[in-house]
Write an enzyme that holds these catalytic residues in place. Sequence first.
Site, PDB file in Angstrom:
ATOM      1  N   PRO A 160       0.829  -1.219   0.000  1.00  0.00           N
ATOM      2  CA  PRO A 160       0.000   0.000   0.000  1.00  0.00           C
ATOM      3  C   PRO A 160       0.860   1.265   0.000  1.00  0.00           C
ATOM      4  CG  PRO A 160       0.182  -0.827   2.229  1.00  0.00           C
ATOM      5  CD  PRO A 160       1.053  -1.712   1.386  1.00  0.00           C
ATOM      6  N   TRP A 161       0.198   2.398   0.205  1.00  0.00           N
ATOM      7  CA  TRP A 161       0.864   3.686   0.038  1.00  0.00           C
ATOM      8  C   TRP A 161       1.294   4.350   1.338  1.00  0.00           C
ATOM      9  CZ3 TRP A 161      -2.399   6.291   3.058  1.00  0.00           C
ATOM     10  CH2 TRP A 161      -3.749   5.937   3.045  1.00  0.00           C
ATOM     11  N   PRO A 186       4.029  -1.677  -6.371  1.00  0.00           N
ATOM     12  CA  PRO A 186       3.723  -0.667  -5.359  1.00  0.00           C
ATOM     13  C   PRO A 186       2.319  -0.132  -5.577  1.00  0.00           C
ATOM     14  CG  PRO A 186       5.263   0.198  -7.013  1.00  0.00           C
ATOM     15  CD  PRO A 186       4.970  -1.219  -7.393  1.00  0.00           C
ATOM     16  N   GLU A 260      -0.907  -9.176   5.330  1.00  0.00           N
ATOM     17  CA  GLU A 260      -0.757  -8.233   6.451  1.00  0.00           C
ATOM     18  C   GLU A 260      -1.821  -7.166   6.263  1.00  0.00           C
ATOM     19  OE1 GLU A 260       1.103  -8.568   9.038  1.00  0.00           O
ATOM     20  OE2 GLU A 260       1.973 -10.399   8.244  1.00  0.00           O
ATOM     21  N   CYS A 294      -1.046   0.982  10.004  1.00  0.00           N
ATOM     22  CA  CYS A 294      -1.868  -0.210  10.306  1.00  0.00           C
ATOM     23  C   CYS A 294      -2.006  -0.416  11.808  1.00  0.00           C
ATOM     24  CB  CYS A 294      -1.284  -1.441   9.644  1.00  0.00           C
ATOM     25  SG  CYS A 294       0.442  -1.712  10.044  1.00  0.00           S
ATOM     26  N   GLU A 392     -11.671   0.292  10.642  1.00  0.00           N
ATOM     27  CA  GLU A 392     -10.396   0.991  10.508  1.00  0.00           C
ATOM     28  C   GLU A 392     -10.604   2.297   9.740  1.00  0.00           C
ATOM     29  OE1 GLU A 392      -7.461  -0.668   7.826  1.00  0.00           O
ATOM     30  OE2 GLU A 392      -5.878  -0.252   9.291  1.00  0.00           O
TER      31      GLU A 392
END
Length: 498
Positions: A160-161, A186, A260, A294, A392
């Site tokens: 992710p970014w 990416p 993940e 995260c 989230e």
Amino acid sequence: MASDKTTLSSKWRTQHFINGAWSASESGRAMPVFNPATGETLAEVSLADQADVHKAVTAAANAFDHGPWPRMDALARGRLIGALAAKIRERLEDLAMTDTLNVGKPIRDTRGFDVPCAADLFESYAGLADKISGKCYGTQPDNVTMQFREPMGVIAAIVPWNFPLTNAAIKLAPILACGNTVVLKPSEVAPLSALMLAELAHEVGFPPGVFNVLNGTGAGAGAALVSHPRVEKITFTGRHQTGIQMLEAAKTGMKGVMLELGGKTPSLVFPDAPIENVVNGVITGIFYNLGQVCVAGSRLLVHESQHADLMERIVAKVRGLRQGDPTDPSNHLGCLATPMHGDTVRRFTDVARQQGARCVHQGATAESLNSCFFPPTIFDQVQPGMTIAREEVFGPVLSVMTYRDEADAIAKANDCDFGLMANVWTSDGMRALRVCRQLKAGRIAVNGGGALRANVPVFGYKLSGIGAELGFDEAIHEYTNSKAILYSLSTEKSPWPE
Ligand code: NAD
């Protein structure tokens, strides 16, 4: 010396990196990459589709089947990975400014954490390359049984970014140390530092095809990559909804998969904890990188008796955070990575208000700043069933809940679909361990000791993932195949079918 923003763009690569060379898309198509702080286009990068994916995976497969990487002296492989770490340190300023411009992350963080952490990971895993070993089983006197750990093949790594360079390094360092070849995709939001990394790997002498980078969207290049038949394993970091799509893709071909995913980290504060450390820890936990982490500590659980005092201290300190131009080293906070993500975070705060949470702080942002500059926001009187307590947000939004006693704190902390991390604040060692053993989370920081370490596994309970990232033993398990050779020393023939 700080990277010069105006000349940096001339150093950005914009094509795919395949088989040791820069490669335009077969279709000729490209996509823009933006600076969220200004809205300007930073670069137009090649946009991969199935044909480019096939080219990259074929290069990685050839490098695995016929190239030196999986066969070379492991010490030499480690040396190349170490050389890449040194190159990253040499180019720290360029890499830091690249990610700062691309995702709006403050330069003090990309310089202070993202880039050094990426270099540390490669340095650490350079030392693992020649220490991968299997086992020998000696239970039968007339049999020698050996287990080898062998490289798997082509690994598809999708990231992710939120930490563009660091997330790539977390995947690449163990994958490469274990002797695999890799195609990295990416995030379409932030591909520039990954392309720079590929260039550095090439400069230090990585053989062609070992490390390939494709720019592209998730639905396009990402989906084609994970379903390519020559990919042995998918390693993914991102949202759990996308993780489910990875599982679907892995079914065909029975690919290995490591996921993940997201988190909803609780911070359990007990009244005996050092209060000023708690204040800084809670603020860093949720507002660092504007909560786009995260393991962001998005749920604060505070004892009823301490609630008023702690809230007052936290709000007072949050008022002092400086938010603005991410390239200005004096700013603590930059902006969210995309306007679309800003809308998502805003929606979560609207729902929190509608469901009865009380917004006790929302920072003001200067009028000159665009909508990506979402301010630190704190909701009090959050109930465990509210959306803001369960989903989230991935933004600078803290949800505060109170608890009655230790058992209530643990129950509220565990009342969540995620289980990536938890924070415990107490000066009572017995309590700390007692609570930790009951929390459902793969990593637990006690009194703030939660830094990412190369040798410590990142493991998610519940919706937070499958498998473990980093942790040397876990990395070997994730990125090598096990081969057992059962060697009979007996001169007797088999008793069956006699
Ligand atoms: P995302 O799932 O939208 O995208 C992640 C990557 O997957 C991107 O490169 C995207 O292009 C790709 N992708 C999307 N759909 C795909 C598909 N169908 N097939 C293949 N690839 C596809 O996640 P995001 O919004 O970029 O990142 C934020 C998420 O990442 C949050 O949930 C955060 O918690 C999580 N995250 C987890 C960790 C961890 O270690 N557990 C670390 C960082 C971020």
